[in-house]
Scaffold this motif. Structure first.
Motif, PDB file in Angstrom:
ATOM      1  N   VAL A 176       1.146  -0.995  -0.189  1.00 45.21           N
ATOM      2  CA  VAL A 176      -0.362  -0.154   0.529  1.00 45.21           C
ATOM      3  C   VAL A 176       0.520   1.670   0.381  1.00 45.21           C
ATOM      4  N   LYS A 177       0.960   2.195  -0.500  1.00 45.59           N
ATOM      5  CA  LYS A 177       1.662   3.508  -1.019  1.00 45.59           C
ATOM      6  C   LYS A 177       1.458   4.067  -0.069  1.00 45.59           C
ATOM      7  N   PRO A 178       2.555   5.009   0.672  1.00 51.17           N
ATOM      8  CA  PRO A 178       1.473   5.706   1.682  1.00 51.17           C
ATOM      9  C   PRO A 178       1.163   7.347   2.057  1.00 51.17           C
ATOM     10  N   LEU A 179       0.415   7.759   2.167  1.00 47.78           N
ATOM     11  CA  LEU A 179      -0.115   8.940   1.967  1.00 47.78           C
ATOM     12  C   LEU A 179       1.179  10.064   1.119  1.00 47.78           C
ATOM     13  N   THR A 180       1.963   9.963   1.159  1.00 51.56           N
ATOM     14  CA  THR A 180       2.893  10.861   0.593  1.00 51.56           C
ATOM     15  C   THR A 180       3.570  11.128  -0.445  1.00 51.56           C
ATOM     16  N   SER A 181       2.460   9.514  -0.929  1.00 50.82           N
ATOM     17  CA  SER A 181       3.118   8.865  -1.728  1.00 50.82           C
ATOM     18  C   SER A 181       2.005   8.981  -3.095  1.00 50.82           C
ATOM     19  N   GLN A 182       0.644   8.702  -2.367  1.00 52.84           N
ATOM     20  CA  GLN A 182      -0.319   9.519  -3.331  1.00 52.84           C
ATOM     21  C   GLN A 182      -0.966  10.745  -3.120  1.00 52.84           C
ATOM     22  N   ARG A 183      -0.333  11.935  -2.570  1.00 55.87           N
ATOM     23  CA  ARG A 183      -1.137  13.385  -2.695  1.00 55.87           C
ATOM     24  C   ARG A 183      -0.536  13.548  -3.876  1.00 55.87           C
ATOM     25  N   ASP A 184       0.610  13.155  -4.967  1.00 58.20           N
ATOM     26  CA  ASP A 184       0.603  13.642  -6.380  1.00 58.20           C
ATOM     27  C   ASP A 184       0.551  12.839  -6.888  1.00 58.20           C
ATOM     28  N   ASP A 185      -0.114  11.308  -6.603  1.00 55.65           N
ATOM     29  CA  ASP A 185      -0.454  10.392  -8.696  1.00 55.65           C
ATOM     30  C   ASP A 185      -2.003  11.104  -8.433  1.00 55.65           C
ATOM     31  N   ALA A 186      -1.960  11.422 -10.086  1.00 50.37           N
ATOM     32  CA  ALA A 186      -3.342  11.474  -9.685  1.00 50.37           C
ATOM     33  C   ALA A 186      -4.285  10.701 -10.241  1.00 50.37           C
ATOM     34  N   SER A 187      -3.746   8.948 -10.704  1.00 49.45           N
ATOM     35  CA  SER A 187      -4.237   8.078 -10.357  1.00 49.45           C
ATOM     36  C   SER A 187      -4.432   6.977  -8.788  1.00 49.45           C
ATOM     37  N   SER A 188      -4.161   7.464  -7.640  1.00 46.74           N
ATOM     38  CA  SER A 188      -4.390   7.241  -6.479  1.00 46.74           C
ATOM     39  C   SER A 188      -5.216   6.762  -6.157  1.00 46.74           C
ATOM     40  N   MET A 189      -5.471   5.633  -5.135  1.00 47.75           N
ATOM     41  CA  MET A 189      -6.715   5.881  -3.969  1.00 47.75           C
ATOM     42  C   MET A 189      -6.859   6.829  -3.484  1.00 47.75           C
ATOM     43  N   TYR A 190      -6.137   7.870  -3.160  1.00 51.09           N
ATOM     44  CA  TYR A 190      -6.255   8.893  -2.322  1.00 51.09           C
ATOM     45  C   TYR A 190      -6.793  10.034  -3.597  1.00 51.09           C
ATOM     46  N   ASN A 191      -6.556  10.419  -4.233  1.00 50.61           N
ATOM     47  CA  ASN A 191      -7.384  11.303  -5.006  1.00 50.61           C
ATOM     48  C   ASN A 191      -8.179  10.800  -5.495  1.00 50.61           C
ATOM     49  N   HIS A 192      -9.139   9.361  -5.459  1.00 58.36           N
ATOM     50  CA  HIS A 192     -10.006   8.952  -6.360  1.00 58.36           C
ATOM     51  C   HIS A 192     -11.076   8.787  -5.347  1.00 58.36           C
ATOM     52  N   TYR A 193     -11.047   9.358  -3.747  1.00 55.08           N
ATOM     53  CA  TYR A 193     -11.621   9.867  -2.866  1.00 55.08           C
ATOM     54  C   TYR A 193     -11.917  10.326  -3.399  1.00 55.08           C
ATOM     55  N   LYS A 194     -10.668  11.467  -2.545  1.00 54.45           N
ATOM     56  CA  LYS A 194     -11.008  13.040  -3.126  1.00 54.45           C
ATOM     57  C   LYS A 194     -11.895  13.915  -3.646  1.00 54.45           C
ATOM     58  N   LYS A 195     -11.449  13.170  -5.051  1.00 51.12           N
ATOM     59  CA  LYS A 195     -12.136  13.951  -5.911  1.00 51.12           C
ATOM     60  C   LYS A 195     -13.818  13.246  -5.988  1.00 51.12           C
ATOM     61  N   LEU A 196     -14.737  12.472  -5.007  1.00 50.83           N
ATOM     62  CA  LEU A 196     -15.852  11.563  -5.125  1.00 50.83           C
ATOM     63  C   LEU A 196     -16.158  12.235  -3.978  1.00 50.83           C
ATOM     64  N   LEU A 197     -15.869  12.621  -2.806  1.00 51.22           N
ATOM     65  CA  LEU A 197     -15.899  13.380  -1.693  1.00 51.22           C
ATOM     66  C   LEU A 197     -16.246  15.055  -2.354  1.00 51.22           C
ATOM     67  N   ASP A 198     -15.175  15.404  -3.343  1.00 50.88           N
ATOM     68  CA  ASP A 198     -15.260  17.081  -4.124  1.00 50.88           C
ATOM     69  C   ASP A 198     -16.784  17.097  -4.083  1.00 50.88           C
ATOM     70  N   LEU A 199     -17.446  15.942  -5.312  1.00 47.55           N
ATOM     71  CA  LEU A 199     -18.249  15.757  -6.352  1.00 47.55           C
ATOM     72  C   LEU A 199     -19.797  16.134  -5.170  1.00 47.55           C
ATOM     73  N   ARG A 200     -19.532  14.769  -4.394  1.00 49.71           N
ATOM     74  CA  ARG A 200     -21.023  14.700  -3.385  1.00 49.71           C
ATOM     75  C   ARG A 200     -20.920  16.309  -2.834  1.00 49.71           C
ATOM     76  N   LYS A 201     -20.662  16.952  -2.447  1.00 51.72           N
ATOM     77  CA  LYS A 201     -20.539  18.561  -2.421  1.00 51.72           C
ATOM     78  C   LYS A 201     -20.577  19.516  -3.417  1.00 51.72           C
ATOM     79  N   LYS A 202     -20.419  19.511  -4.503  1.00 44.43           N
ATOM     80  CA  LYS A 202     -20.710  19.762  -5.772  1.00 44.43           C
ATOM     81  C   LYS A 202     -21.686  19.622  -6.458  1.00 44.43           C
ATOM     82  N   ILE A 203     -22.036  18.841  -6.524  1.00 47.85           N
ATOM     83  CA  ILE A 203     -23.389  17.825  -7.506  1.00 47.85           C
ATOM     84  C   ILE A 203     -25.127  18.267  -6.198  1.00 47.85           C
ATOM     85  N   ASN A 204     -25.519  19.071  -6.501  1.00 45.68           N
ATOM     86  CA  ASN A 204     -26.650  18.860  -5.578  1.00 45.68           C
ATOM     87  C   ASN A 204     -27.327  17.577  -5.847  1.00 45.68           C
ATOM     88  N   ALA A 205     -27.498  16.701  -6.445  1.00 44.14           N
ATOM     89  CA  ALA A 205     -28.085  15.382  -6.705  1.00 44.14           C
ATOM     90  C   ALA A 205     -27.620  14.187  -5.468  1.00 44.14           C
TER      91      ALA A 205
END
Length: 505
Positions: free
Chosen positions: A396-425
């Protein structure tokens, strides 16, 4: 006059119909922290409250608006689910001052906090139990004792060991549903109820906490007879609401939805175990096994007991194998699991490290391994209370290795959580199933009217093309987990294990 009366009657019937629909609390995003494993502030290798406080900015940046912390009361065990003092903090985790500061700092970041409250049982080392075992008349009936061999010959009845300080009669046994070290409290004793209500009131009054996750909520009495359990929880929550009307109370009830629903009368919500099981089954089978239909049936049953409730949805927690491991370490499937539950109604509860793709299988210690902050243990706050087996940097890549990796699990979660707030539906309670000829797709509407979106998941390992007339009304591409291979007005080609969200103009 007659016209006015008819109009009033119509308005009344409309209002009655509208409040009969369940309103789900969908705006918050919670994060479960197994305190011992999260972040160590003092160098002893054990996660603590000050460690969580130091990482509040990380959680806020991720998109978290609520935290559930596992038990922090004094306890002889590493997991702290066997309490010896309900009014203090275990020294391994800090002090009451640390706890209060943690709450203050979380609230400054608009993050709510609920703490695990273990009321079903205590530790055998709790002063109440020690006094009960010595036949102290004040505490004897705080626990469930019996000398009836017809009862005590059954499982979960224990006699105190030879070296125990308990001096009760050898013929007597005590009941402990979970283990010898966790004797159940006797809720038929009004004094026990009063004591535990005081505990909840004290934490609300003295710390500013937002509420409680109620451990083993269905085991106060027999789990298959919830009426007595709910009678107690109603007494408990009614008392807490006098202090904090919006107190959060979430029950742990591992059971079928028809039984879970009954707890929505006294409690804010109860964890939706069935939903997590259904998501996992669909991903393992790579087939839509009526996931949305089952969820809608859940809402229908829930609405019989409450018009307003929280529906906590999750993939895994401190009692379950981590989802990444249940999916045989298939990171694409794990990403799809996240995309499904984070686009459903309800209040998501993310288990710490899930956003990194942490792994783990039982026994329990191995699903509670240290959070991976940095490569080669460079972060001094990384906990070291146990040697990890599954979640190691090689897997498992640690957080520091995932932050700058656009395809990482961390950024996948971050995008989904951002979407959950931006898309009213996505923060609405609206959900409607869409059926197709292929069970390899999971498709549903979220939202209503102009806010409505279509969410499409390819559950399979194959490139699939979807033909659906409804697509022509949703031309906007709001999200794609992988680049769409091909799209026309009524056709869409998706790569394996991918998700697309389409909106209206």
């Amino acid at each position: 006059m007659r016209t006015v009366l008819l109009l009033l009657l119509c308005l009344f019937m409309w209002f009655k119909k509208s409040v009969a629909q369940p309103t789900l609390n969908t705006s918050d995003i919670f994060y479960e922290i197994f305190v011992r494993s999260f972040y160590d502030s003092n160098g002893d290798g054990i996660g603590d409250l000050n460690g969580i406080t130091k990482k509040l900015d990380y959680l806020a940046e991720l998109g978290i608006t609520g935290i559930w912390i596992t038990p922090v009361n004094p306890s002889p065990s590493y997991h702290k689910y066997d309490v010896t003092n309900y009014y203090d903090i275990d020294p391994e985790y800090g002090t009451l001052s640390d706890f209060k500061n943690f709450i203050i700092q979380a609230h400054r970041r608009n993050i709510k906090v609920v703490m695990d409250l273990v009321l079903n049982h205590t530790s055998v080392k709790h002063p109440w139990f020690l006094a009960s075992g010595k036949n102290d008349p004040l505490y004897k009936d705080y626990y469930i004792w019996s000398s009836d061999t017809g009862i005590t010959s059954k499982p979960n009845w224990f006699i105190a060991p030879q070296d125990s300080p308990i001096l009760g009669t050898k013929q007597e046994k005590y009941f402990g549903f979970f283990s010898r070290g966790m004797p159940d409290l006797n809720f038929d004793n009004p004094k026990v109820r009063d004591e535990l209500i005081k505990v909840g009131e004290w934490w609300l009054t003295n710390t500013g906490i937002d509420g409680f996750r109620l451990d083993a909520a269905q085991h106060i009495y027999e789990s298959e007879k919830p009426a007595k359990n709910n009678e107690w929880w109603l007494q408990f929550t009614d008392s807490l609401k006098k202090i904090k009307p919006d107190v959060i109370t979430i029950g742990e009830i591992w059971n079928r939805k028809s039984l879970v629903a009954t707890y929505l009368k006294p409690l804010t919500g109860a964890f939706n175990f069935e939903c997590s099981w259904n998501i996992l089954r669909s991903l393992i089978m790579e087939k839509n096994d009526s996931l949305i239909e089952n969820l809608l049936e859940t809402y229908k049953i829930y609405s019989k007991y409450s018009n307003t409730y929280m529906d906590p949805v999750f993939l895994s927690n401190h009692d379950n194998n981590r989802v990444q491991s249940d999916l045989k370490d298939n990171i694409e499937k794990a990403k799809l699991a996240a995309a499904i539950y984070l686009t459903l109604p309800g209040t998501p509860f993310i288990y710490y490290g899930e956003e990194l793709g942490m792994r783990g299988r039982k026994p329990d210690e191995l699903i509670r391994e240290p959070f991976l902050w940095d490569d080669q243990n460079q972060d001094p706050g990384e906990t070291a209370w146990e040697t990890p087996v599954y979640s190691i940097p090689d897997n498992v890549k640690p957080l520091t290795s995932q932050r700058d990796d656009a395809s990482s699990m961390y950024n996948h979660y971050k995008k989904l959580l951002d979407l959950r707030k931006k898309i009213n539906a996505l923060s609405s309670s609206s959900l409607k199933n869409i059926t197709t000829d292929s069970a390899k797709f999971l498709i549903y509407y979220r939202g209503q009217n102009k806010d409505q979106v279509i969410i499409i998941h390819n559950l399979s390992s194959s490139v699939l093309t979807l033909s659906l007339s409804e697509l022509s009304h949703y031309p906007l591409l709001l999200y794609q987990s992988k680049q769409i291979k091909n799209k026309s007005s009524a056709r869409l080609t998706l790569f394996p294990y991918s998700t697309v969200i389409l909106g209206q103009k």
